[in-house]
Design a protein around this motif. Structure first.
Motif, PDB file in Angstrom:
ATOM      1  N   LEU A 175       0.841  -1.323   0.028  1.00  0.00           N
ATOM      2  CA  LEU A 175       0.007   0.061   0.159  1.00  0.00           C
ATOM      3  C   LEU A 175       0.856   1.376  -0.233  1.00  0.00           C
ATOM      4  O   LEU A 175       0.462   2.128  -0.743  1.00  0.00           O
ATOM      5  N   MET A 176       1.843   1.346   0.789  1.00  0.00           N
ATOM      6  CA  MET A 176       2.909   2.345   0.811  1.00  0.00           C
ATOM      7  C   MET A 176       3.539   2.656  -0.472  1.00  0.00           C
ATOM      8  O   MET A 176       3.657   3.797  -0.914  1.00  0.00           O
ATOM      9  N   ALA A 177       3.832   1.560  -1.201  1.00  0.00           N
ATOM     10  CA  ALA A 177       4.492   1.648  -2.631  1.00  0.00           C
ATOM     11  C   ALA A 177       3.488   2.424  -3.436  1.00  0.00           C
ATOM     12  O   ALA A 177       3.994   3.023  -4.297  1.00  0.00           O
ATOM     13  N   GLU A 178       2.278   1.689  -3.544  1.00  0.00           N
ATOM     14  CA  GLU A 178       1.497   2.334  -4.376  1.00  0.00           C
ATOM     15  C   GLU A 178       1.062   3.908  -4.028  1.00  0.00           C
ATOM     16  O   GLU A 178       0.728   4.773  -4.920  1.00  0.00           O
ATOM     17  N   GLN A 179       1.120   4.210  -2.738  1.00  0.00           N
ATOM     18  CA  GLN A 179       0.677   5.606  -2.448  1.00  0.00           C
ATOM     19  C   GLN A 179       2.052   6.396  -2.792  1.00  0.00           C
ATOM     20  O   GLN A 179       1.617   7.554  -3.288  1.00  0.00           O
ATOM     21  N   LEU A 180       3.189   6.163  -2.758  1.00  0.00           N
ATOM     22  CA  LEU A 180       4.329   6.931  -3.106  1.00  0.00           C
ATOM     23  C   LEU A 180       4.434   7.029  -4.668  1.00  0.00           C
ATOM     24  O   LEU A 180       4.644   7.992  -5.170  1.00  0.00           O
ATOM     25  N   GLN A 181       4.097   5.988  -5.412  1.00  0.00           N
ATOM     26  CA  GLN A 181       4.173   6.149  -6.862  1.00  0.00           C
ATOM     27  C   GLN A 181       3.123   7.064  -7.232  1.00  0.00           C
ATOM     28  O   GLN A 181       2.919   7.651  -8.234  1.00  0.00           O
ATOM     29  N   ALA A 182       1.754   6.872  -6.625  1.00  0.00           N
ATOM     30  CA  ALA A 182       0.683   7.682  -6.951  1.00  0.00           C
ATOM     31  C   ALA A 182       0.937   9.157  -6.955  1.00  0.00           C
ATOM     32  O   ALA A 182       0.982  10.150  -7.618  1.00  0.00           O
ATOM     33  N   ALA A 183       1.851   9.683  -5.776  1.00  0.00           N
ATOM     34  CA  ALA A 183       2.311  10.894  -5.499  1.00  0.00           C
ATOM     35  C   ALA A 183       3.363  11.337  -6.613  1.00  0.00           C
ATOM     36  O   ALA A 183       3.201  12.513  -7.021  1.00  0.00           O
ATOM     37  N   VAL A 184       4.154  10.525  -6.907  1.00  0.00           N
ATOM     38  CA  VAL A 184       5.075  10.682  -7.859  1.00  0.00           C
ATOM     39  C   VAL A 184       4.590  10.997  -9.498  1.00  0.00           C
ATOM     40  O   VAL A 184       4.724  11.852 -10.051  1.00  0.00           O
TER      41      VAL A 184
END
Length: 206
Positions: A175-184
């Motif tokens: 979930l964190m990886a997806e959230q960081l990717q969404a921010a990028v």
């Protein structure tokens, strides 16, 4: 230890342990863990099956293993290891199967209609349909928790064994990886300078 029965004589409790033992399986289920199981070291087949299921689970898995300690607690689990006594003491949990145990499955687990708790009963033609069918994949941990409370820490005259709960849920790092990717993706790149110069600022007063 936290799981020692009341009255246990040890070097640190020479007059007997005073604290009621906590149940690791209940603790994990109360925290809504997604994989919780119990097995015993002497049953190699069952131990292997449970550990394999835990290893295949996506996310954290808790497996409680009853293991003899010849120094501090020798023979504590003999009733669960002896083939004759284990037949009456071990409540096997198998997904999709009625929860029955004892010689010829003469005992079963049913839900008490008055209290909602789980009870162990002698299975008869009249109550056979009421015997609980184990669902390790149930979304709610309520029934799994109730099953964990059937364990008797003092006498081990009955103990559920097997996978109590095995449900799928996204794990934190995914979930964190997806959230960081969404921010990028939203800004094209991370903007550390923008964060540092943003509106959320503090003044430190000595």
């Amino acid at each position: 230890s936290p799981t020692s029965e009341v009255g246990k004589i040890t070097k640190s409790t020479p007059m007997g342990s005073l604290d009621a033992p906590f149940n690791p399986v209940s603790l994990a289920l109360g925290a809504e863990a997604t994989f919780v199981a119990r097995t015993v070291d002497s049953d190699r087949k069952h131990l292997t099956e449970v550990l394999r299921a835990a290893a295949d689970h996506q996310g954290t898995a808790l497996v409680e293993i009853y293991q003899n300690c010849s120094i501090f607690n020798d023979g504590a689990f003999e009733v669960l290891k002896d083939k004759q006594t284990a037949q009456e003491a071990v409540i096997r949990l198998e997904h999709g199967q009625p929860i029955r145990f004892g010689a010829d499955g003469h005992k079963g687990v049913v839900r008490n209609p008055a209290t909602g708790d789980l009870d162990v009963v002698d299975v008869t033609p009249e109550n056979e349909a009421a015997v609980l069918v184990h669902d390790a994949h149930a979304k709610s941990p309520t029934t799994a928790f109730a099953l964990s409370r059937l364990a008797d820490a003092d006498t081990l005259h009955r103990t559920p064994m097997g996978v109590f709960r095995d449900v799928e849920r996204p794990v934190y790092d995914t979930l964190m990886a997806e959230q960081l990717q969404a921010a990028v993706d939203a800004k094209g790149k991370g903007d550390l300078a923008g964060i540092m110069a943003g509106n959320d600022t503090w003044t430190v007063v000595a």
